[in-house]
Design an enzyme around this catalytic site. Structure first.
Site, short mmCIF file in Angstrom:
data_model
loop_
_atom_site.label_atom_id
_atom_site.label_comp_id
_atom_site.label_asym_id
_atom_site.label_seq_id
_atom_site.Cartn_x
_atom_site.Cartn_y
_atom_site.Cartn_z
CG ASN A 1 -1.90 1.05 1.29
OD1 ASN A 1 -1.89 1.95 0.45
ND2 ASN A 1 -2.80 1.00 2.26
CE LYS B 1 0.61 3.20 6.43
NZ LYS B 1 -0.63 3.90 6.25
NE ARG C 1 -6.04 1.94 -0.62
CZ ARG C 1 -6.36 2.40 0.57
NH1 ARG C 1 -5.52 2.33 1.56
NH2 ARG C 1 -7.54 2.93 0.76
CG HIS D 1 -12.30 5.17 1.87
ND1 HIS D 1 -12.86 6.31 2.39
CD2 HIS D 1 -10.97 5.24 2.12
CE1 HIS D 1 -11.90 7.07 2.92
NE2 HIS D 1 -10.75 6.44 2.77
CG HIS E 1 -13.38 4.31 5.80
ND1 HIS E 1 -12.73 3.11 5.67
CD2 HIS E 1 -12.40 5.23 5.93
CE1 HIS E 1 -11.42 3.29 5.72
NE2 HIS E 1 -11.20 4.59 5.88
N GLY F 1 -11.84 7.82 9.00
CA GLY F 1 -10.41 7.85 9.34
C GLY F 1 -9.90 9.24 9.05
N GLY G 1 -8.87 10.06 6.16
CA GLY G 1 -9.75 10.18 4.99
C GLY G 1 -11.09 9.61 5.42
NE ARG H 1 -7.95 13.57 1.77
CZ ARG H 1 -8.12 12.26 1.59
NH1 ARG H 1 -9.03 11.83 0.72
NH2 ARG H 1 -7.42 11.38 2.26
N GLY I 1 -10.28 4.63 12.01
CA GLY I 1 -9.78 5.18 13.27
C GLY I 1 -10.85 5.82 14.16
CD GLU J 1 -8.54 0.56 3.72
OE1 GLU J 1 -7.85 0.76 4.75
OE2 GLU J 1 -8.95 1.46 2.99
#
Ligand code: ADP
Length: 400
Positions: A9, A16, A94, A182, A209, A211, A213, A242, A329, A380
């Site tokens: 990712n 990652k 990803r 996502h 979702h 997080g 983002g 954002r 998160g 994910e």
């Protein structure tokens, strides 16, 4: 013998990775994970066991411009050293954008890479970083099966209205439409819910979702029907930095009246807005919830308000709601945000069990709540590992 599956990712400054073992029947099992940070500055590799113990750490302070190839060579050698008697069989990536066509993960070949490169203008901040590791791995480990898993794929089941802006058809035809993102997280949650409560998973579900983002998705019978993110991952909810949805007239105003450049506007909308912009304090929800600054409280209030508005909108797209799921998160770890969202949603028949909510229980709705409410941790990387394993199996059974 077990198969090793490497999940990648990659972002602008970090890569990652997660290493899974799969014996072909059960779901893949996480064996280690880590990341390379400080790319182009001071590369730093760290790998950890699933429970968090550090396995290896390596710094390259005098090689800021270490190439992706050199980093992947190190990573592959590290992986091969840590696989035991398993063998690395595939890498799953990803990839943020799969365009209008791709609704499934795909085995990567040269033609697909050319198509994915053509999508860079649709996601210039992310797509190039997702594709660079694929090229590097192909050089370092030629012959390794590589699989692209798209963040947009899960939303390709959306009806055309949910994918369209009211723009002239020519622009829509050129790809200016709502893709949604996502998707790997939503797909994972849909599968988890199917295991936890098959009847709920067959119904009308909204997943939040939340997080750094953040987005929301309406799912019917396990399929996405609408989501809050659109052409880019800028639309929908306010996020850590954002804006979320914004009257396009604001962009014209910034260009025409304030004389801002495209780059300045991009920075403003992606990096200086959302929770950090409204609060002036932090993009971290934990900091905002603990702050006594009035603007921090307002940022949280605006976040919750926008979630409530989008919940109404997605419920309309579904023609009703049977379940609400919180993930990522903030969704997984903030009883306070969940409580406030659910309080705003009482009109939909949502009633919370306060005690279950306070301890982050799996099901947090009151026993008499007409709509069930869930907290389901997302994963994910696991979704990418499962997809990669499925593609690998298909490849084997086709005899390729
Ligand atoms: P990413 O999109 O980077 O994967 P995460 O899903 O890890 O993001 O979520 C990061 C967000 O979760 C941050 O805003 C962080 O403040 C928030 N968060 C993490 N733990 C908590 C907590 N206990 N309470 C409130 N917010 C939390």
């Amino acid at each position: 013998m077990h198969d090793g599956i490497l999940v990648i990712n990659a972002g602008s400054s970090s890569i990652k990775f997660s290493l899974y073992l799969s014996d072909g029947d059960d779901k893949p099992v996480l064996s280690s994970k880590g990341q390379v940070e400080g790319i182009n500055v001071a590369p730093h590799f760290i790998a950890k066991a699933p429970h968090g113990a550090v396995l290896t750490e390596q710094h390259w302070p005098d090689q800021p411009n270490m190439s992706h190839e050199a980093l992947f060579k190190y990573l592959i050698e590290w992986v091969e050293d840590h696989l035991g008697d398993a063998e690395l069989k595939a890498a799953g990536h990803r990839v943020v954008h799969g365009g209008s066509l791709y609704s499934q993960p795909l085995l990567i070949n040269d033609d697909l890479m050319t198509e994915l490169e053509a999508l860079v203008p649709l996601a210039p901040l992310h797509q190039p970083h997702n594709l660079a590791p694929i090229r590097a791995l192909a050089k370092v480990h030629p012959g390794l099966a590589q699989v692209a898993c798209f963040d947009t794929a899960f939303h390709r089941s959306n009806p055309w209205m949910a994918q369209s802006f009211a723009l002239p058809r020519k622009l829509t035809g050129e790809g200016v439409k709502r893709y949604g993102f996502h998707g790997l997280s939503y797909e994972y949650i849909a599968r988890q819910l199917r295991q936890l409560s098959p009847a709920t998973a067959r119904g009308r579900v909204v997943v939040a979702h939340l997080g750094s983002g953040a987005s929301m998705c309406a799912i019917r019978e396990g399929k996405s029907v609408a989501s809050t993110m659109g052409f880019t991952a800028l639309d929908g909810l306010p996020m850590g930095t954002r804006t979320g949805c914004l009257d396009a007239g604001v962009v014209l105003y910034l260009l025409q009246q304030k004389g801002m450049t495209a780059k300045e506007i991009e920075d403003l909308l992606y990096k200086q807005s959302g929770l950090i912009g409204v609060s002036g304090v932090s993009n971290d929800m934990r900091v905002l919830l603990e702050s006594s600054e009035p603007h921090a409280a307002e940022a949280v209030e605006l976040f919750v308000y926008r979630i409530s508005r989008e919940l109404g909108s997605l419920t309309a797209a579904l023609g009703g709601i049977d379940a609400l799921v919180f993930t990522a998160g903030i969704g997984e770890r903030s009883p306070q945000v969940r409580e406030r969202v659910c309080r705003h949603a009482e009109w939909l028949g949502i009633r919370l069990d306060d005690e279950a909510n306070a301890r982050d229980a799996q099901q947090i709705s009151a026993i008499d709540s007409p709509v069930s409410v869930w907290v389901i941790p997302t994963d994910e990387e696991m979704m990418i590992a499962r997809h990669t394993r499925e593609v690998l199996h298909a490849l084997r059974s086709s005899g390729a």
